[in-house]
Design a protein around this motif. Sequence first.
Motif, PDB file in Angstrom:
ATOM      1  N   ARG A 166       1.310  -1.219   0.342  1.00 57.40           N
ATOM      2  CA  ARG A 166       0.057  -0.031  -0.103  1.00 57.40           C
ATOM      3  C   ARG A 166       0.897   1.140  -0.146  1.00 57.40           C
ATOM      4  O   ARG A 166       1.786   1.473   0.581  1.00 57.40           O
ATOM      5  N   LYS A 167       0.660   2.441  -1.200  1.00 63.09           N
ATOM      6  CA  LYS A 167       1.677   3.555  -0.952  1.00 63.09           C
ATOM      7  C   LYS A 167       0.826   4.174  -0.013  1.00 63.09           C
ATOM      8  O   LYS A 167      -0.264   4.258  -0.401  1.00 63.09           O
ATOM      9  N   ALA A 168       1.598   4.981  -0.337  1.00 66.34           N
ATOM     10  CA  ALA A 168       1.300   6.244   1.087  1.00 66.34           C
ATOM     11  C   ALA A 168       0.269   7.147   0.162  1.00 66.34           C
ATOM     12  O   ALA A 168      -0.429   7.399   0.989  1.00 66.34           O
ATOM     13  N   VAL A 289       2.291  15.591   5.201  1.00 72.52           N
ATOM     14  CA  VAL A 289       1.035  15.465   5.572  1.00 72.52           C
ATOM     15  C   VAL A 289       0.696  14.862   7.392  1.00 72.52           C
ATOM     16  O   VAL A 289       0.131  14.767   7.867  1.00 72.52           O
ATOM     17  N   GLU A 290       1.916  14.539   7.635  1.00 73.16           N
ATOM     18  CA  GLU A 290       1.915  13.689   8.684  1.00 73.16           C
ATOM     19  C   GLU A 290       1.779  15.190   9.948  1.00 73.16           C
ATOM     20  O   GLU A 290       0.971  14.730  10.943  1.00 73.16           O
ATOM     21  N   PHE A 291       1.637  16.170   9.559  1.00 72.48           N
ATOM     22  CA  PHE A 291       0.894  17.439  10.259  1.00 72.48           C
ATOM     23  C   PHE A 291       0.235  18.281  10.071  1.00 72.48           C
ATOM     24  O   PHE A 291      -0.587  19.353  10.810  1.00 72.48           O
ATOM     25  N   ALA A 292      -0.839  17.184   9.479  1.00 75.59           N
ATOM     26  CA  ALA A 292      -2.026  17.534   8.660  1.00 75.59           C
ATOM     27  C   ALA A 292      -2.503  18.869   9.087  1.00 75.59           C
ATOM     28  O   ALA A 292      -1.704  19.875   8.228  1.00 75.59           O
ATOM     29  N   ALA A 293      -3.198  19.546   9.335  1.00 77.51           N
ATOM     30  CA  ALA A 293      -3.975  20.821   9.711  1.00 77.51           C
ATOM     31  C   ALA A 293      -3.115  22.330   9.871  1.00 77.51           C
ATOM     32  O   ALA A 293      -3.028  23.261   9.752  1.00 77.51           O
ATOM     33  N   ASP A 294      -1.962  21.244  10.851  1.00 83.69           N
ATOM     34  CA  ASP A 294      -1.014  22.558  11.235  1.00 83.69           C
ATOM     35  C   ASP A 294      -0.471  23.011  10.312  1.00 83.69           C
ATOM     36  O   ASP A 294       0.590  24.095  10.467  1.00 83.69           O
ATOM     37  N   VAL A 295       0.184  22.776   8.953  1.00 82.99           N
ATOM     38  CA  VAL A 295       0.811  23.301   7.445  1.00 82.99           C
ATOM     39  C   VAL A 295       0.307  23.308   6.469  1.00 82.99           C
ATOM     40  O   VAL A 295      -1.116  22.958   6.542  1.00 82.99           O
ATOM     41  N   ILE A 296       0.589  24.421   6.016  1.00 81.51           N
ATOM     42  CA  ILE A 296      -0.130  25.177   4.830  1.00 81.51           C
ATOM     43  C   ILE A 296       0.592  24.887   3.506  1.00 81.51           C
ATOM     44  O   ILE A 296       2.259  26.018   4.192  1.00 81.51           O
ATOM     45  N   VAL A 307       0.894  16.952  -1.320  1.00 75.30           N
ATOM     46  CA  VAL A 307      -0.015  17.176  -0.751  1.00 75.30           C
ATOM     47  C   VAL A 307      -1.298  16.934  -0.260  1.00 75.30           C
ATOM     48  O   VAL A 307      -2.404  16.021   0.393  1.00 75.30           O
ATOM     49  N   VAL A 308      -1.851  17.557  -1.420  1.00 73.49           N
ATOM     50  CA  VAL A 308      -3.225  17.662  -1.839  1.00 73.49           C
ATOM     51  C   VAL A 308      -4.551  16.635  -1.589  1.00 73.49           C
ATOM     52  O   VAL A 308      -4.858  16.021  -0.841  1.00 73.49           O
ATOM     53  N   ASP A 309      -3.238  15.688  -2.926  1.00 73.48           N
ATOM     54  CA  ASP A 309      -4.271  14.347  -3.506  1.00 73.48           C
ATOM     55  C   ASP A 309      -3.482  13.264  -1.940  1.00 73.48           C
ATOM     56  O   ASP A 309      -4.287  12.450  -2.099  1.00 73.48           O
ATOM     57  N   ARG A 310      -2.310  13.744  -1.545  1.00 73.16           N
ATOM     58  CA  ARG A 310      -2.591  12.563   0.071  1.00 73.16           C
ATOM     59  C   ARG A 310      -3.285  12.667   0.785  1.00 73.16           C
ATOM     60  O   ARG A 310      -4.219  11.559   1.736  1.00 73.16           O
ATOM     61  N   LEU A 311      -3.697  13.782   1.081  1.00 73.01           N
ATOM     62  CA  LEU A 311      -4.646  14.396   1.863  1.00 73.01           C
ATOM     63  C   LEU A 311      -6.412  13.640   1.598  1.00 73.01           C
ATOM     64  O   LEU A 311      -6.851  12.726   2.365  1.00 73.01           O
ATOM     65  N   ARG A 312      -6.315  14.141   0.173  1.00 75.31           N
ATOM     66  CA  ARG A 312      -7.658  12.881  -0.441  1.00 75.31           C
ATOM     67  C   ARG A 312      -7.550  11.415   0.316  1.00 75.31           C
ATOM     68  O   ARG A 312      -8.690  11.132   0.222  1.00 75.31           O
ATOM     69  N   ALA A 313      -6.188  11.238  -0.017  1.00 69.67           N
ATOM     70  CA  ALA A 313      -6.185   9.711   0.054  1.00 69.67           C
ATOM     71  C   ALA A 313      -6.801   9.347   1.042  1.00 69.67           C
ATOM     72  O   ALA A 313      -6.910   8.122   0.996  1.00 69.67           O
ATOM     73  N   VAL A 314      -6.003   9.618   2.438  1.00 70.51           N
ATOM     74  CA  VAL A 314      -6.128   9.017   3.376  1.00 70.51           C
ATOM     75  C   VAL A 314      -8.002   9.557   4.159  1.00 70.51           C
ATOM     76  O   VAL A 314      -9.241   8.790   4.840  1.00 70.51           O
ATOM     77  N   ALA A 315      -8.406  10.694   3.734  1.00 73.09           N
ATOM     78  CA  ALA A 315      -9.955  10.706   3.660  1.00 73.09           C
ATOM     79  C   ALA A 315     -10.724   9.635   3.098  1.00 73.09           C
ATOM     80  O   ALA A 315     -11.602   9.359   3.506  1.00 73.09           O
ATOM     81  N   LYS A 316     -10.173   9.154   2.088  1.00 68.27           N
ATOM     82  CA  LYS A 316     -10.961   7.966   1.491  1.00 68.27           C
ATOM     83  C   LYS A 316     -10.791   7.072   2.660  1.00 68.27           C
ATOM     84  O   LYS A 316     -11.507   5.597   1.745  1.00 68.27           O
ATOM     85  N   GLY A 317     -10.061   7.038   3.472  1.00 67.17           N
ATOM     86  CA  GLY A 317      -9.830   5.520   3.767  1.00 67.17           C
ATOM     87  C   GLY A 317      -9.012   4.559   3.172  1.00 67.17           C
ATOM     88  O   GLY A 317      -8.866   3.679   2.952  1.00 67.17           O
TER      89      GLY A 317
END
Length: 317
Positions: A166-168, A289-296, A307-317
Amino acid sequence: MAIAKAERLMNLALCLLGTRRPLSKRELRESIEAYLEAGSDDSFNRMFERDKDDLRELGLVIETVENLDGEVGYLARRDSNRLPPITLDAEEAAALGLAAKVWQQARLAGAASGALQKLRAAGLPEDVDPYEAHGALEPRIPVHEAAFEPLMLACRDRRPVVFEYRKATAAHPEPRHVEPWALECWRGHWYLAGWDRDRGAERVFRLSRITGKVRSRGTGFTAPVPDVVTVRETVASWAGEIADRSALIRLRSGAGYPLRAKATVVRELGDGWDELEIPYGHGLDAWLVEFAADVIVLEPAELRADVVDRLRAVAKG
Protein backbone atom coordinates in the motif's frame (compact mmCIF):
# COMPACT_ATOMS: atom_id res chain seq x y z
CA MET A 1 18.87 -30.61 -7.34
CA ALA A 2 21.06 -28.27 -5.29
CA ILE A 3 19.46 -29.48 -2.05
CA ALA A 4 19.92 -33.14 -3.05
CA LYS A 5 23.62 -32.60 -3.80
CA ALA A 6 24.19 -30.69 -0.56
CA GLU A 7 22.56 -33.51 1.39
CA ARG A 8 24.70 -36.10 -0.43
CA LEU A 9 27.90 -34.17 0.30
CA MET A 10 26.92 -33.83 3.94
CA ASN A 11 26.27 -37.57 4.24
CA LEU A 12 29.58 -38.40 2.61
CA ALA A 13 31.45 -36.00 4.90
CA LEU A 14 29.78 -37.52 7.98
CA CYS A 15 30.70 -41.02 6.86
CA LEU A 16 34.33 -40.09 6.29
CA LEU A 17 34.60 -38.19 9.57
CA GLY A 18 32.78 -40.82 11.60
CA THR A 19 34.83 -43.84 10.64
CA ARG A 20 37.93 -45.11 12.45
CA ARG A 21 39.17 -47.07 9.46
CA PRO A 22 39.25 -46.35 5.74
CA LEU A 23 35.98 -47.09 3.94
CA SER A 24 35.98 -48.53 0.45
CA LYS A 25 33.83 -47.23 -2.39
CA ARG A 26 31.60 -50.27 -1.98
CA GLU A 27 31.03 -49.54 1.71
CA LEU A 28 30.34 -45.88 1.05
CA ARG A 29 27.87 -46.77 -1.68
CA GLU A 30 26.01 -49.08 0.67
CA SER A 31 25.92 -46.42 3.41
CA ILE A 32 24.60 -43.45 1.42
CA GLU A 33 21.12 -43.65 -0.08
CA ALA A 34 21.87 -41.35 -3.00
CA TYR A 35 24.70 -43.67 -4.10
CA LEU A 36 22.42 -46.71 -3.87
CA GLU A 37 20.09 -45.01 -6.32
CA ALA A 38 22.85 -44.56 -8.90
CA GLY A 39 21.89 -46.42 -12.06
CA SER A 40 25.23 -48.13 -12.72
CA ASP A 41 28.74 -48.53 -11.34
CA ASP A 42 30.05 -45.97 -13.82
CA SER A 43 27.39 -43.45 -12.75
CA PHE A 44 28.24 -44.01 -9.08
CA ASN A 45 31.99 -43.69 -9.70
CA ARG A 46 31.56 -40.38 -11.52
CA MET A 47 29.26 -39.07 -8.79
CA PHE A 48 31.61 -40.16 -6.00
CA GLU A 49 34.71 -38.66 -7.62
CA ARG A 50 32.93 -35.33 -8.13
CA ASP A 51 31.68 -35.31 -4.55
CA LYS A 52 35.12 -36.15 -3.20
CA ASP A 53 36.69 -33.31 -5.19
CA ASP A 54 33.97 -30.90 -4.03
CA LEU A 55 34.58 -31.76 -0.37
CA ARG A 56 38.29 -31.24 -0.80
CA GLU A 57 37.67 -27.85 -2.40
CA LEU A 58 35.55 -26.97 0.64
CA GLY A 59 38.56 -27.71 2.85
CA LEU A 60 37.92 -31.27 4.05
CA VAL A 61 41.15 -33.28 4.24
CA ILE A 62 40.37 -36.74 2.78
CA GLU A 63 43.04 -39.41 2.94
CA THR A 64 43.34 -42.24 0.44
CA VAL A 65 44.65 -45.46 2.04
CA GLU A 66 45.47 -48.80 0.39
CA ASN A 67 45.22 -51.91 2.59
CA LEU A 68 47.26 -55.13 2.39
CA ASP A 69 44.83 -56.62 -0.13
CA GLY A 70 45.25 -53.67 -2.47
CA GLU A 71 41.77 -52.26 -1.80
CA VAL A 72 41.57 -48.46 -1.66
CA GLY A 73 39.71 -46.80 1.20
CA TYR A 74 38.93 -43.25 2.27
CA LEU A 75 38.65 -41.42 5.59
CA ALA A 76 38.81 -37.90 7.02
CA ARG A 77 40.70 -37.86 10.29
CA ARG A 78 39.18 -35.52 12.87
CA ASP A 79 42.53 -34.22 14.06
CA SER A 80 43.35 -33.19 10.48
CA ASN A 81 39.99 -31.42 10.03
CA ARG A 82 39.68 -29.72 13.39
CA LEU A 83 39.57 -25.92 13.35
CA PRO A 84 42.19 -24.09 15.44
CA PRO A 85 41.09 -22.75 18.85
CA ILE A 86 39.15 -19.49 18.73
CA THR A 87 40.80 -16.73 20.72
CA LEU A 88 38.99 -13.46 21.35
CA ASP A 89 40.12 -10.56 23.47
CA ALA A 90 37.71 -8.55 25.61
CA GLU A 91 37.03 -5.94 22.92
CA GLU A 92 36.30 -8.55 20.25
CA ALA A 93 33.97 -10.40 22.62
CA ALA A 94 32.22 -7.12 23.45
CA ALA A 95 31.66 -6.43 19.75
CA LEU A 96 30.07 -9.86 19.31
CA GLY A 97 27.92 -9.28 22.37
CA LEU A 98 26.68 -5.96 21.01
CA ALA A 99 25.86 -7.59 17.68
CA ALA A 100 23.84 -10.26 19.48
CA LYS A 101 22.01 -7.69 21.63
CA VAL A 102 20.91 -5.86 18.50
CA TRP A 103 18.69 -8.82 17.65
CA GLN A 104 17.25 -9.53 21.10
CA GLN A 105 13.83 -8.23 20.05
CA ALA A 106 13.82 -10.01 16.69
CA ARG A 107 13.29 -13.54 15.41
CA LEU A 108 17.09 -13.86 15.14
CA ALA A 109 17.54 -13.66 18.90
CA GLY A 110 17.78 -17.45 19.23
CA ALA A 111 20.35 -17.74 16.46
CA ALA A 112 22.47 -14.95 17.95
CA SER A 113 22.37 -16.53 21.40
CA GLY A 114 23.25 -19.95 19.96
CA ALA A 115 26.22 -18.50 18.09
CA LEU A 116 27.62 -17.02 21.31
CA GLN A 117 27.16 -20.34 23.10
CA LYS A 118 29.13 -22.09 20.35
CA LEU A 119 31.90 -19.50 20.66
CA ARG A 120 31.97 -20.09 24.41
CA ALA A 121 32.31 -23.84 23.82
CA ALA A 122 35.05 -23.20 21.26
CA GLY A 123 37.24 -21.32 23.69
CA LEU A 124 35.81 -17.89 24.45
CA PRO A 125 37.38 -16.92 27.79
CA GLU A 126 35.13 -17.68 30.75
CA ASP A 127 35.93 -14.34 32.40
CA VAL A 128 34.60 -12.41 29.38
CA ASP A 129 30.85 -11.88 29.24
CA PRO A 130 29.96 -10.52 25.79
CA TYR A 131 26.51 -9.52 26.97
CA GLU A 132 27.76 -7.43 29.88
CA ALA A 133 30.82 -5.76 28.37
CA HIS A 134 30.15 -2.09 27.68
CA GLY A 135 26.68 -2.60 29.14
CA ALA A 136 25.91 1.12 28.92
CA LEU A 137 25.35 0.60 25.19
CA GLU A 138 21.89 -0.78 24.48
CA PRO A 139 21.54 -1.18 20.72
CA ARG A 140 18.11 -2.17 19.45
CA ILE A 141 16.79 -2.85 15.97
CA PRO A 142 13.03 -3.41 16.31
CA VAL A 143 11.58 -5.96 13.92
CA HIS A 144 7.82 -5.96 14.28
CA GLU A 145 6.90 -6.54 10.62
CA ALA A 146 5.89 -10.09 9.72
CA ALA A 147 7.45 -9.56 6.28
CA PHE A 148 10.98 -9.22 7.68
CA GLU A 149 11.91 -12.90 8.01
CA PRO A 150 10.58 -14.16 4.63
CA LEU A 151 12.18 -11.19 2.88
CA MET A 152 15.49 -11.74 4.67
CA LEU A 153 15.51 -15.37 3.50
CA ALA A 154 14.48 -14.35 -0.02
CA CYS A 155 17.38 -11.86 -0.19
CA ARG A 156 19.77 -14.54 1.00
CA ASP A 157 18.51 -17.21 -1.42
CA ARG A 158 17.96 -14.85 -4.36
CA ARG A 159 14.28 -15.80 -4.68
CA PRO A 160 11.70 -13.47 -6.31
CA VAL A 161 8.68 -12.66 -4.15
CA VAL A 162 5.19 -11.21 -4.49
CA PHE A 163 3.35 -9.21 -1.84
CA GLU A 164 0.55 -6.68 -1.42
CA TYR A 165 1.89 -3.15 -0.96
CA ARG A 166 0.00 0.00 0.00
CA LYS A 167 1.60 3.22 -1.15
CA ALA A 168 1.20 6.29 1.02
CA THR A 169 -0.94 7.92 -1.68
CA ALA A 170 -3.17 4.88 -2.25
CA ALA A 171 -6.28 3.82 -0.36
CA HIS A 172 -5.83 0.12 -1.18
CA PRO A 173 -2.79 -2.18 -1.60
CA GLU A 174 -1.72 -3.62 -4.93
CA PRO A 175 0.43 -6.66 -5.81
CA ARG A 176 4.14 -6.13 -6.39
CA HIS A 177 6.47 -8.67 -7.99
CA VAL A 178 9.98 -8.02 -6.68
CA GLU A 179 13.47 -9.47 -6.92
CA PRO A 180 14.73 -8.66 -3.40
CA TRP A 181 18.30 -7.38 -2.99
CA ALA A 182 18.83 -6.10 0.54
CA LEU A 183 17.12 -5.04 3.78
CA GLU A 184 18.19 -2.05 5.83
CA CYS A 185 16.94 -0.22 8.90
CA TRP A 186 16.79 3.56 8.59
CA ARG A 187 15.37 5.92 11.24
CA GLY A 188 13.58 3.07 13.02
CA HIS A 189 11.92 1.63 9.90
CA TRP A 190 12.89 -1.36 7.75
CA TYR A 191 13.15 -0.99 3.98
CA LEU A 192 13.60 -3.48 1.14
CA ALA A 193 15.50 -2.59 -2.01
CA GLY A 194 14.97 -4.67 -5.12
CA TRP A 195 13.95 -4.88 -8.75
CA ASP A 196 10.24 -4.25 -9.40
CA ARG A 197 9.38 -6.56 -12.30
CA ASP A 198 6.10 -4.83 -13.12
CA ARG A 199 7.75 -1.42 -13.43
CA GLY A 200 11.08 -2.63 -14.75
CA ALA A 201 13.05 -0.47 -12.33
CA GLU A 202 14.74 -0.40 -8.93
CA ARG A 203 12.36 0.33 -6.07
CA VAL A 204 12.50 0.66 -2.28
CA PHE A 205 9.62 -0.63 -0.15
CA ARG A 206 8.83 0.18 3.48
CA LEU A 207 8.05 -3.08 5.27
CA SER A 208 5.31 -1.56 7.41
CA ARG A 209 3.31 -0.95 4.22
CA ILE A 210 3.41 -4.60 3.16
CA THR A 211 0.10 -6.31 3.88
CA GLY A 212 -0.61 -10.04 3.95
CA LYS A 213 1.94 -12.77 3.37
CA VAL A 214 5.15 -12.61 1.36
CA ARG A 215 5.06 -15.45 -1.18
CA SER A 216 7.88 -16.88 -3.29
CA ARG A 217 7.46 -16.84 -7.05
CA GLY A 218 9.75 -19.03 -9.13
CA THR A 219 13.53 -18.98 -9.08
CA GLY A 220 16.23 -16.82 -10.60
CA PHE A 221 16.56 -13.08 -11.04
CA THR A 222 15.96 -11.37 -14.38
CA ALA A 223 17.89 -8.20 -13.49
CA PRO A 224 21.53 -7.94 -12.34
CA VAL A 225 22.09 -7.30 -8.64
CA PRO A 226 24.25 -4.21 -7.97
CA ASP A 227 27.59 -4.77 -6.25
CA VAL A 228 26.53 -2.21 -3.62
CA VAL A 229 22.85 -1.78 -2.79
CA THR A 230 22.45 1.75 -1.41
CA VAL A 231 19.18 1.34 0.48
CA ARG A 232 19.82 4.15 2.95
CA GLU A 233 20.89 6.67 0.32
CA THR A 234 17.85 5.86 -1.81
CA VAL A 235 15.44 6.17 1.10
CA ALA A 236 17.11 9.37 2.25
CA SER A 237 16.63 10.95 -1.18
CA TRP A 238 12.99 9.85 -1.28
CA ALA A 239 12.42 11.22 2.23
CA GLY A 240 13.66 14.67 1.32
CA GLU A 241 16.99 14.27 3.09
CA ILE A 242 18.76 14.96 -0.19
CA ALA A 243 17.32 18.17 -1.59
CA ASP A 244 18.38 20.63 -4.28
CA ARG A 245 15.62 23.26 -3.86
CA SER A 246 13.41 24.87 -1.23
CA ALA A 247 9.73 24.81 -0.33
CA LEU A 248 7.74 27.59 1.31
CA ILE A 249 5.22 26.57 3.97
CA ARG A 250 3.16 28.08 6.74
CA LEU A 251 3.37 26.34 10.10
CA ARG A 252 1.20 26.85 13.14
CA SER A 253 3.09 28.44 16.03
CA GLY A 254 4.22 25.94 18.65
CA ALA A 255 3.86 22.98 16.24
CA GLY A 256 6.03 21.03 13.81
CA TYR A 257 9.35 21.15 15.64
CA PRO A 258 11.01 18.62 13.26
CA LEU A 259 10.17 20.97 10.39
CA ARG A 260 11.54 23.93 12.29
CA ALA A 261 14.79 22.06 12.91
CA LYS A 262 15.28 21.65 9.14
CA ALA A 263 14.17 25.13 8.16
CA THR A 264 16.72 27.46 6.56
CA VAL A 265 14.53 30.52 7.16
CA VAL A 266 11.80 31.15 9.78
CA ARG A 267 9.61 34.27 9.73
CA GLU A 268 6.95 35.10 12.32
CA LEU A 269 3.68 36.11 10.64
CA GLY A 270 1.56 36.64 13.72
CA ASP A 271 -1.99 35.35 14.25
CA GLY A 272 -0.53 32.00 15.35
CA TRP A 273 1.42 31.22 12.14
CA ASP A 274 5.04 31.22 10.98
CA GLU A 275 6.49 31.05 7.48
CA LEU A 276 9.32 28.57 6.82
CA GLU A 277 11.66 27.76 3.97
CA ILE A 278 12.68 24.10 4.12
CA PRO A 279 14.76 21.81 1.86
CA TYR A 280 12.59 20.15 -0.78
CA GLY A 281 13.37 16.64 -2.00
CA HIS A 282 11.45 13.58 -3.11
CA GLY A 283 9.10 12.37 -0.38
CA LEU A 284 8.65 15.71 1.38
CA ASP A 285 4.91 15.60 0.59
CA ALA A 286 4.51 12.38 2.63
CA TRP A 287 6.28 13.99 5.59
CA LEU A 288 4.21 17.19 5.48
CA VAL A 289 0.95 15.19 5.49
CA GLU A 290 1.86 13.89 8.94
CA PHE A 291 1.43 17.41 10.36
CA ALA A 292 -2.14 17.64 9.00
CA ALA A 293 -3.86 20.98 9.71
CA ASP A 294 -0.73 22.52 11.26
CA VAL A 295 0.88 22.94 7.80
CA ILE A 296 -0.13 24.90 4.70
CA VAL A 297 2.03 24.46 1.59
CA LEU A 298 2.54 27.67 -0.38
CA GLU A 299 5.22 26.80 -2.94
CA PRO A 300 6.03 25.07 -5.21
CA ALA A 301 2.69 24.26 -6.83
CA GLU A 302 3.54 20.58 -7.51
CA LEU A 303 4.36 20.00 -3.84
CA ARG A 304 1.08 21.58 -2.79
CA ALA A 305 -0.79 19.35 -5.27
CA ASP A 306 0.98 16.21 -3.99
CA VAL A 307 0.09 17.03 -0.38
CA VAL A 308 -3.55 17.62 -1.33
CA ASP A 309 -3.66 14.27 -3.19
CA ARG A 310 -2.28 12.45 -0.17
CA LEU A 311 -4.76 14.08 2.19
CA ARG A 312 -7.63 13.11 -0.11
CA ALA A 313 -6.36 9.49 -0.19
CA VAL A 314 -6.27 9.44 3.62
CA ALA A 315 -9.77 10.86 3.80
CA LYS A 316 -11.07 8.11 1.51
CA GLY A 317 -9.70 5.53 3.95
